[in-house]
Enzyme design. Structure first.
Site, PDB file in Angstrom:
ATOM      1  N   ARG A  73       0.885  -1.227  -0.237  1.00 14.08           N
ATOM      2  CA  ARG A  73       0.370   0.104   0.310  1.00 14.08           C
ATOM      3  C   ARG A  73       0.995   1.085  -0.089  1.00 14.08           C
ATOM      4  NH1 ARG A  73      -3.464   1.378   5.102  1.00 14.08           N
ATOM      5  NH2 ARG A  73      -1.690   1.471   5.965  1.00 14.08           N
ATOM      6  N   CYS A  92       0.249   5.627   0.282  1.00 13.51           N
ATOM      7  CA  CYS A  92      -0.625   6.050   0.337  1.00 13.51           C
ATOM      8  C   CYS A  92      -0.380   7.992   0.689  1.00 13.51           C
ATOM      9  CB  CYS A  92      -1.397   6.469   1.545  1.00 13.51           C
ATOM     10  SG  CYS A  92      -2.715   7.283   2.893  1.00 13.51           S
TER      11      CYS A  92
END
Length: 85
Positions: free
Chosen positions: A63, A65
């Site tokens: 991930r 972000c």
């Protein structure tokens, strides 16, 4: 139609949309190997973490972000997923 009733509702709708997109490609959540999350306010990061750990099972996809100044349709969050069979 955009959900405009708050961050948690937007996040919930995005995750539902991801499930529908995956199903249309005969894929499941387990096929996702990378996500990129775009937030207009990084203060919502803890809410993202909560939704993320409820939506995915371990091992979680990789991930990234990032905070952005604006998103299309004045969204508060956008998630890009990469999946493979």
């Amino acid at each position: 139609q955009m959900v405009t009733t708050g961050f948690e509702d937007e996040m919930s709708q995005i995750l539902k949309n991801i499930d529908h997109l995956l199903a249309g490609c005969n894929l499941k959540r387990e096929n996702i190997f990378k996500t990129t999350i775009f937030l207009t306010d990084l203060n919502n990061f803890s809410a993202v973490n909560e939704a993320y750990t409820s939506f995915f099972t371990t091992p979680y996809p990789a991930r990234s972000c990032v905070e952005v100044s604006t998103l299309p349709k004045d969204a508060l969050v956008e998630i890009e997923v990469l999946a493979q069979k």
